[in-house]
Every structure is written in structure tokens, then in C-alpha cells.
Design an enzyme around this catalytic site. Structure first.
Site, PDB file in Angstrom:
ATOM      1  N   ASP A  22       0.825  -1.209   0.000  1.00  0.00           N
ATOM      2  CA  ASP A  22       0.000   0.000   0.000  1.00  0.00           C
ATOM      3  C   ASP A  22       0.864   1.267   0.000  1.00  0.00           C
ATOM      4  OD1 ASP A  22      -2.334   1.457  -0.011  1.00  0.00           O
ATOM      5  OD2 ASP A  22      -2.798   1.150   2.108  1.00  0.00           O
ATOM      6  N   ASN A  24       1.236   3.415  -2.988  1.00  0.00           N
ATOM      7  CA  ASN A  24       1.723   3.860  -4.303  1.00  0.00           C
ATOM      8  C   ASN A  24       1.224   5.257  -4.651  1.00  0.00           C
ATOM      9  OD1 ASN A  24       2.779   1.311  -4.478  1.00  0.00           O
ATOM     10  ND2 ASN A  24       1.360   0.565  -6.041  1.00  0.00           N
ATOM     11  N   GLY A  25      -0.061   5.507  -4.340  1.00  0.00           N
ATOM     12  CA  GLY A  25      -0.663   6.793  -4.671  1.00  0.00           C
ATOM     13  C   GLY A  25      -0.029   7.927  -3.882  1.00  0.00           C
ATOM     14  N   ARG A  35      -0.291   8.843 -10.462  1.00  0.00           N
ATOM     15  CA  ARG A  35      -0.538   7.646  -9.660  1.00  0.00           C
ATOM     16  C   ARG A  35       0.012   6.409 -10.366  1.00  0.00           C
ATOM     17  NH1 ARG A  35      -3.964   7.843  -5.297  1.00  0.00           N
ATOM     18  NH2 ARG A  35      -4.279   5.608  -5.451  1.00  0.00           N
ATOM     19  N   HIS A  39       2.385   3.347  -9.234  1.00  0.00           N
ATOM     20  CA  HIS A  39       2.158   1.895  -9.342  1.00  0.00           C
ATOM     21  C   HIS A  39       3.329   1.217 -10.041  1.00  0.00           C
ATOM     22  CE1 HIS A  39      -1.757   2.120  -7.599  1.00  0.00           C
ATOM     23  NE2 HIS A  39      -2.286   2.840  -8.575  1.00  0.00           N
ATOM     24  N   LEU A 134       9.987 -21.098  -4.767  1.00  0.00           N
ATOM     25  CA  LEU A 134       9.106 -20.105  -4.145  1.00  0.00           C
ATOM     26  C   LEU A 134       7.715 -20.156  -4.776  1.00  0.00           C
ATOM     27  CD1 LEU A 134       8.720 -17.507  -2.342  1.00  0.00           C
ATOM     28  CD2 LEU A 134       9.349 -16.198  -4.373  1.00  0.00           C
ATOM     29  N   GLU A 214       0.858 -13.133  12.514  1.00  0.00           N
ATOM     30  CA  GLU A 214       1.503 -11.973  13.123  1.00  0.00           C
ATOM     31  C   GLU A 214       1.387 -10.813  12.141  1.00  0.00           C
ATOM     32  OE1 GLU A 214       3.041 -11.815  16.161  1.00  0.00           O
ATOM     33  OE2 GLU A 214       2.402 -13.870  16.548  1.00  0.00           O
TER      34      GLU A 214
HETATM   35  C1  IPE Z   1      -5.527  -2.643  -0.179  1.00  0.00           C
HETATM   36  O1  IPE Z   1      -5.167  -1.323  -0.333  1.00  0.00           O
HETATM   37  C2  IPE Z   1      -5.507  -3.345  -1.503  1.00  0.00           C
HETATM   38  C3  IPE Z   1      -4.190  -3.500  -2.119  1.00  0.00           C
HETATM   39  C4  IPE Z   1      -3.039  -3.182  -1.589  1.00  0.00           C
HETATM   40  C5  IPE Z   1      -4.206  -4.094  -3.433  1.00  0.00           C
HETATM   41  P1  IPE Z   1      -6.243  -0.154  -0.505  1.00  0.00           P
HETATM   42  O2  IPE Z   1      -5.469   1.096  -0.594  1.00  0.00           O
HETATM   43  O3  IPE Z   1      -7.154  -0.478  -1.616  1.00  0.00           O
HETATM   44  O4  IPE Z   1      -7.048  -0.262   0.856  1.00  0.00           O
HETATM   45  P2  IPE Z   1      -7.858   0.843   1.667  1.00  0.00           P
HETATM   46  O5  IPE Z   1      -8.854   1.435   0.716  1.00  0.00           O
HETATM   47  O6  IPE Z   1      -6.852   1.852   2.127  1.00  0.00           O
HETATM   48  O7  IPE Z   1      -8.465   0.106   2.806  1.00  0.00           O
HETATM   49  C1  IPE Z   2      -1.612   0.242  -3.352  1.00  0.00           C
HETATM   50  O1  IPE Z   2      -1.357   1.613  -3.413  1.00  0.00           O
HETATM   51  C2  IPE Z   2      -1.846  -0.354  -4.715  1.00  0.00           C
HETATM   52  C3  IPE Z   2      -3.239  -0.744  -4.976  1.00  0.00           C
HETATM   53  C4  IPE Z   2      -4.215  -0.676  -4.137  1.00  0.00           C
HETATM   54  C5  IPE Z   2      -3.530  -1.229  -6.310  1.00  0.00           C
HETATM   55  P1  IPE Z   2      -2.534   2.673  -3.389  1.00  0.00           P
HETATM   56  O2  IPE Z   2      -2.879   3.018  -4.804  1.00  0.00           O
HETATM   57  O3  IPE Z   2      -3.663   2.201  -2.569  1.00  0.00           O
HETATM   58  O4  IPE Z   2      -1.799   3.893  -2.702  1.00  0.00           O
HETATM   59  P2  IPE Z   2      -2.453   4.959  -1.722  1.00  0.00           P
HETATM   60  O5  IPE Z   2      -3.079   4.206  -0.600  1.00  0.00           O
HETATM   61  O6  IPE Z   2      -3.464   5.727  -2.522  1.00  0.00           O
HETATM   62  O7  IPE Z   2      -1.306   5.798  -1.285  1.00  0.00           O
HETATM   63 MG    MG Z   3      -4.075   2.438  -0.594  1.00  0.00          MG
END
Ligand code: IPE
Ligand code: IPE
Ligand code: MG
Length: 247
Positions: A22, A24-25, A35, A39, A134, A214
Site C-alpha cells: 500500500d 503507491n498513490g 498515480r 504503481h 518459491l 503476526e
Molecule cells: C488494499 O489497499 C488493496 C491492495 C493493496 C491491493 P487499498 O489502498 O485499496 O485499501 P484501503 O482502501 O486503504 O483500505
Molecule cells: C496500493 O497503493 C496499490 C493498490 C491498491 C492497487 P494505493 O494506490 O492504494 O496507494 P495509496 O493508498 O493511494 O497511497
Molecule cells: Mg491504498
């Protein structure tokens, strides 16, 4: 004392590590890029973690790549994520196969997913089907509640057909009917679930399987997550005491 339990002994190495990739954005925003660039950087980080997990002798690595809720995002972002998957398979499949890595997909990857991505996914699954190194599992169009709902339906069908009695339904049968079950070689429950970016929730990931997992949370945004941080989280994990309800 705890430091004495070092990795070399392999005693408390996790067998299965699952990662919620989580941030990337937020990484993109912080760096003033799109964005999608975030990714893409995330995919580069993932490649390094796969290699590291393999070198460390971890048997199962699961990554959360796209949730059933991620369809709520813009078409552009969703399309971009699946294009990246196609790119990932195109550039990495030969090396993964050479390294004896087996790819599994957890989730409804045939539903809603763009055709080009389905083709890539199936190629990755088929190419690596005989590999026993793996076990790399990609959770894609994955949602734990959808997974459990699907399992309940399948079990109901078995009962309806007279192949199973209601009183015979048990935890093992439920586990085997999930995506992580027999259709993907019975992946053991994750010992450790790592989530990056400072969020501390499961977001519909492996709800059943995480019963005794965990957790490790780090503020690092996924594209900045390094093999070194991964290793140090594993080391910290290996020093933990797990009791599974016992003393
Ligand atoms: C969870 O992240 C899904 C993935 C990492 C693919 P999200 O960014 O979608 O989750 P929320 O919306 O913060 O709960
Ligand atoms: C996780 O990064 C990747 C996916 C959910 C596909 P996000 O895209 O959720 O990144 P944030 O949470 O917006 O920073
Ligand atoms: Mg996210």
C-alpha cells in the site's frame, strides 16, 4: 536472549509471508508524479521483494495486488494497473521460471479483468506449473468476503448433491475450499502479514487465513520498501513468541 535466535537456525523463519503493498498513490503525490508512475515504482519494489524472499528461503509469498474494492477507482488507474501486470509478466516470467518460482493467482481473475491481463496471467500460471521453488501468489480481484462466500456456495452444492453431510463441514473443508485451498496447492496460512504506508487494517485480505498471523506495519510507502527492510521485519518476526492459544 532473543537475539540469540538468529535466522541461520531457520527455526522461526516464516513459511508464508503475505504483503499488503500500500502507498503507491501517496508516493506519487509526494514525488509529484502520476498515480500510475507510483504503481510502476511499486511493481519495481515488488520484483526486488520476490527475489529477496526467494534468497531467504521463504516458501510462500503472497502479495495483494488488486482488491475487489479497487474497481471503485478511475478507469484510467484500473486499466493502468492491469497494463502493469501484463508488463510484469512480459519482463519477468522467464526469470521467475528459471528460478523455479511458481505463480498462483488468488481471486476471480477471469471476471472483469481485461482480456490481455487474463492471457498474461494464464501464461504465467501454465509456464510455472511444474516449479516447486518459491510459491508466489498474486491476490488479484481478490476479496476475502467474496472468497468465503464462494466457498460457502461450493460447500452447499456438495451437501445438495449428497457428497457431504452438514455435520461433516469442518474448518479443514472450509480452508480447502478457499482460493488458498486445494485449487492452489493448499497454501498454508500466512505466518506474517506486512502492510506498508502506515495503514493498519486488512482491507478484506485473508480474513479466514489470518486467524493466527503476526502483523507488521511500517510507515514506508510501498515503492520505497526495500529488501533490507523486508529482511529486518522477518528478523523481528522470528524473535516473536507465538502461542496459538496455548501457554
Ligand atoms: C488494499 O489497499 C488493496 C491492495 C493493496 C491491493 P487499498 O489502498 O485499496 O485499501 P484501503 O482502501 O486503504 O483500505
Ligand atoms: C496500493 O497503493 C496499490 C493498490 C491498491 C492497487 P494505493 O494506490 O492504494 O496507494 P495509496 O493508498 O493511494 O497511497
Ligand atoms: Mg491504498
Amino acid at each position: 536472549m532473543l537475539n540469540g535466535r538468529i535466522m541461520g537456525e531457520n527455526r522461526s523463519m516464516p513459511r508464508h509471508v503475505a504483503v499488503i503493498m500500500d502507498g503507491n498513490g501517496r508516493w506519487a503525490q509526494k514525488n509529484g508524479v502520476s498515480r500510475l508512475t507510483g504503481h510502476n515504482q511499486g511493481m519495481l519494489a515488488m520484483k526486488e521483494i520476490i527475489k529477496k524472499a526467494d534468497v531467504m528461503g521463504i516458501k510462500y509469498l503472497t502479495v495483494y495486488a488488486f482488491s475487489t474494492e479497487n474497481w471503485k477507482r478511475s478507469q484510467e488507474e484500473v486499466g493502468g494497473i492491469f497494463n502493469l501486470l501484463v508488463k510484469f509478466v512480459g519482463s519477468e516470467l522467464a526469470e521467475l521460471d528459471e528460478n523455479n518460482v511458481r505463480v498462483h493467482i488468488l481471486g476471480e481473475y477471469r471476471e472483469k479483468v481485461p482480456a490481455a491481463a487474463i492471457v498474461s496471467i494464464e501464461k504465467a500460471i501454465e509456464t510455472t506449473a511444474d516449479n516447486d521453488g518459491l510459491q508466489f501468489n498474486i491476490a488479484l480481484n481478490y476479496g476475502s468476503r467474496a472468497e468465503i462466500t464462494r466457498a460457502v456456495k461450493r460447500i452447499c452444492r456438495l451437501v445438495e448433491n449428497g457428497d457431504l453431510k452438514p455435520e461433516e463441514v469442518n474448518e479443514e473443508i472450509i480452508s480447502e475450499t478457499l482460493y488458498t485451498g486445494s485449487e492452489n496447492g493448499n497454501i498454508p496460512d500466512p505466518d506474517l502479514i506486512i502492510r506498508t504506508s502506515g495503514e493498519e487494517r486488512l482491507s478484506n485480505f485473508l480474513l479466514w487465513q489470518a486467524a493466527y498471523s503476526e502483523f507488521a506495519f511500517t510507515d514506508t510507502l510501498w515503492p520505497d520498501f526495500t529488501p533490507e527492510e523486508f529482511e529486518s521485519i522477518i528478523e523481528e518476526f522470528s524473535a516473536r513468541g507465538r502461542r496459538f492459544g496455548g501457554r
